[in-house]
Design an enzyme around this catalytic site. Sequence first.
Site, PDB file in Angstrom:
ATOM      1  N   SER A   1     112.881 -24.360 -21.707  1.00 26.62           N
ATOM      2  CA  SER A   1     112.051 -23.903 -22.827  1.00 26.62           C
ATOM      3  C   SER A   1     112.547 -24.564 -24.105  1.00 26.62           C
ATOM      4  O   SER A   1     113.706 -24.345 -24.510  1.00 26.62           O
ATOM      5  CB  SER A   1     112.131 -22.386 -22.980  1.00 26.62           C
ATOM      6  OG  SER A   1     111.635 -22.040 -24.266  1.00 26.62           O
TER       7      SER A   1
ATOM      8  N   HIS B   1     108.583 -26.472 -20.805  1.00 27.79           N
ATOM      9  CA  HIS B   1     107.961 -25.176 -21.093  1.00 27.79           C
ATOM     10  C   HIS B   1     107.853 -24.973 -22.604  1.00 27.79           C
ATOM     11  O   HIS B   1     108.856 -25.058 -23.326  1.00 27.79           O
ATOM     12  CB  HIS B   1     108.819 -24.076 -20.461  1.00 27.79           C
ATOM     13  CG  HIS B   1     108.282 -22.685 -20.570  1.00 27.79           C
ATOM     14  ND1 HIS B   1     107.329 -22.179 -19.713  1.00 27.79           N
ATOM     15  CD2 HIS B   1     108.574 -21.669 -21.436  1.00 27.79           C
ATOM     16  CE1 HIS B   1     107.057 -20.917 -20.034  1.00 27.79           C
ATOM     17  NE2 HIS B   1     107.805 -20.581 -21.083  1.00 27.79           N
TER      18      HIS B   1
ATOM     19  N   ASP C   1     106.733 -22.433 -25.570  1.00 34.93           N
ATOM     20  CA  ASP C   1     106.485 -21.021 -25.865  1.00 34.93           C
ATOM     21  C   ASP C   1     105.693 -20.869 -27.157  1.00 34.93           C
ATOM     22  O   ASP C   1     106.214 -21.104 -28.254  1.00 34.93           O
ATOM     23  CB  ASP C   1     107.825 -20.287 -25.998  1.00 34.93           C
ATOM     24  CG  ASP C   1     108.457 -20.031 -24.642  1.00 34.93           C
ATOM     25  OD1 ASP C   1     107.764 -19.468 -23.771  1.00 34.93           O
ATOM     26  OD2 ASP C   1     109.623 -20.401 -24.451  1.00 34.93           O
TER      27      ASP C   1
ATOM     28  N   MET D   1     103.914 -18.474 -29.791  1.00 32.78           N
ATOM     29  CA  MET D   1     104.003 -17.084 -30.259  1.00 32.78           C
ATOM     30  C   MET D   1     103.239 -16.917 -31.557  1.00 32.78           C
ATOM     31  O   MET D   1     103.221 -17.833 -32.392  1.00 32.78           O
ATOM     32  CB  MET D   1     105.473 -16.715 -30.486  1.00 32.78           C
ATOM     33  CG  MET D   1     106.343 -16.964 -29.258  1.00 32.78           C
ATOM     34  SD  MET D   1     108.015 -16.380 -29.533  1.00 32.78           S
ATOM     35  CE  MET D   1     108.775 -16.811 -27.965  1.00 32.78           C
TER      36      MET D   1
ATOM     37  N   HIS E   1     102.944 -21.691 -22.513  1.00 33.08           N
ATOM     38  CA  HIS E   1     102.987 -20.232 -22.321  1.00 33.08           C
ATOM     39  C   HIS E   1     102.468 -19.572 -23.593  1.00 33.08           C
ATOM     40  O   HIS E   1     103.177 -19.538 -24.606  1.00 33.08           O
ATOM     41  CB  HIS E   1     104.453 -19.847 -22.018  1.00 33.08           C
ATOM     42  CG  HIS E   1     104.702 -18.390 -21.863  1.00 33.08           C
ATOM     43  ND1 HIS E   1     105.973 -17.857 -21.853  1.00 33.08           N
ATOM     44  CD2 HIS E   1     103.861 -17.336 -21.707  1.00 33.08           C
ATOM     45  CE1 HIS E   1     105.901 -16.542 -21.704  1.00 33.08           C
ATOM     46  NE2 HIS E   1     104.629 -16.199 -21.620  1.00 33.08           N
TER      47      HIS E   1
ATOM     48  N   MET F   1     101.771 -16.642 -25.805  1.00 34.56           N
ATOM     49  CA  MET F   1     102.074 -15.234 -26.090  1.00 34.56           C
ATOM     50  C   MET F   1     101.308 -14.886 -27.360  1.00 34.56           C
ATOM     51  O   MET F   1     101.896 -14.700 -28.440  1.00 34.56           O
ATOM     52  CB  MET F   1     103.600 -15.067 -26.263  1.00 34.56           C
ATOM     53  CG  MET F   1     104.340 -15.202 -24.939  1.00 34.56           C
ATOM     54  SD  MET F   1     106.113 -15.486 -25.154  1.00 34.56           S
ATOM     55  CE  MET F   1     106.100 -17.269 -25.291  1.00 34.56           C
TER      56      MET F   1
ATOM     57  N   MET G   1     107.738 -12.223 -16.305  1.00 37.14           N
ATOM     58  CA  MET G   1     108.671 -12.173 -17.440  1.00 37.14           C
ATOM     59  C   MET G   1     109.854 -11.278 -17.067  1.00 37.14           C
ATOM     60  O   MET G   1     109.665 -10.134 -16.643  1.00 37.14           O
ATOM     61  CB  MET G   1     108.003 -11.584 -18.689  1.00 37.14           C
ATOM     62  CG  MET G   1     106.946 -12.457 -19.346  1.00 37.14           C
ATOM     63  SD  MET G   1     107.507 -14.072 -19.928  1.00 37.14           S
ATOM     64  CE  MET G   1     108.823 -13.632 -21.075  1.00 37.14           C
TER      65      MET G   1
ATOM     66  N   ASP H   1     110.707 -16.267 -16.283  1.00 35.50           N
ATOM     67  CA  ASP H   1     110.990 -16.628 -17.673  1.00 35.50           C
ATOM     68  C   ASP H   1     111.759 -15.495 -18.343  1.00 35.50           C
ATOM     69  O   ASP H   1     111.254 -14.376 -18.457  1.00 35.50           O
ATOM     70  CB  ASP H   1     109.656 -16.875 -18.395  1.00 35.50           C
ATOM     71  CG  ASP H   1     109.820 -17.465 -19.788  1.00 35.50           C
ATOM     72  OD1 ASP H   1     110.957 -17.705 -20.217  1.00 35.50           O
ATOM     73  OD2 ASP H   1     108.768 -17.658 -20.438  1.00 35.50           O
TER      74      ASP H   1
HETATM   75  C1  DX5 Z   1     110.620 -15.576 -24.271  1.00 35.61           C
HETATM   76  C2  DX5 Z   1     110.144 -16.957 -23.878  1.00 35.61           C
HETATM   77  C3  DX5 Z   1     111.116 -17.690 -23.024  1.00 35.61           C
HETATM   78  C4  DX5 Z   1     112.455 -17.909 -23.657  1.00 35.61           C
HETATM   79  C5  DX5 Z   1     113.477 -17.995 -22.577  1.00 35.61           C
HETATM   80  O1  DX5 Z   1     109.657 -14.948 -25.003  1.00 35.61           O
HETATM   81  O2  DX5 Z   1     108.919 -16.879 -23.166  1.00 35.61           O
HETATM   82  O3  DX5 Z   1     110.583 -18.903 -22.503  1.00 35.61           O
HETATM   83  O4  DX5 Z   1     112.525 -19.021 -24.477  1.00 35.61           O
HETATM   84  O5  DX5 Z   1     114.724 -18.084 -23.185  1.00 35.61           O
HETATM   85  P1  DX5 Z   1     116.067 -17.738 -22.429  1.00 35.61           P
HETATM   86  O6  DX5 Z   1     116.131 -18.639 -21.213  1.00 35.61           O
HETATM   87  O7  DX5 Z   1     117.097 -18.052 -23.437  1.00 35.61           O
HETATM   88  O8  DX5 Z   1     116.006 -16.299 -22.033  1.00 35.61           O
HETATM   89 ZN    ZN Z   2     108.102 -18.702 -21.994  1.00 32.22          ZN
END
Ligand code: DX5
Ligand code: ZN
Length: 233
Positions: free
Chosen positions: A12, A37, A39, A41, A70, A72, A141, A177
Amino acid sequence: MSFDRSIKIAPSILSADFADFGREIRAIEAQGADWVHVDVMDGHFVPNLTFGPPAVKAFRPHVKTFMDVHLMIAPVDPYIDAYAEAGADMITAHVEAGPHIHRTLQAIKATGKMAGVSLNPGTPAEAIADVLDLCDMVLVMTVNPGFGGQKFIHSGVEKTRKIRQMIGDRPIHIQIDGGVTPETAPLVAAAGADVLVAGSAVFKGGSVGNPDVYGKNMRAIRAAAEGARKDAA
Ligand code: DX5
Ligand code: ZN
């Protein structure tokens, strides 16, 4: 992309240097990342803000493997086309983002991209039973989404086992994840996961100037996961 259940490591880039994404992406791929990956948000569905479609578009030329986006965000439907045009290979939406996950997955499929559905730790496996045939991947998750570096929530292991059974012989990946490390990866790999996202456990101790550490971190996760697969076989 042909389907298989081999272990894939998806770093990520939430844990990368935000001033140097191009070099960070090239470094993790050179060190053995299978997927990248991303993320996304929105400060609403999750309490953090990251990448809009122009940022994802800027990452695209650096990604030679597979760009896994991904989302969110809520609402999600108005942004699907923009993330598809930005160059995502797979777009994953949350079942909790509402209001109609079936329609959302149809919209992702309509862009020609692969579609993933994600479940938060508080959402049971059964919530996705009726949309599995629209999915190329289920994302379990193992932290509450929003931040990297959180502690792995163990109920995701049993949920992964259930989803693996629900999938049967359909070509659907299971991605994990949150809190993936060499200690937790074996648990989910044995339960049936094949794509392991890891942020802090890949980037910790390394940098674009010292990328060997990324390689070492990824090999540790992969070896632990593959070892658990052998034990389970
Ligand atoms: C959390 C994200 C993850 C996150 C994982 O909301 O979707 O992808 O970056 O990070 P680690 O591996 O540090 O838990
Ligand atoms: Zn993620």
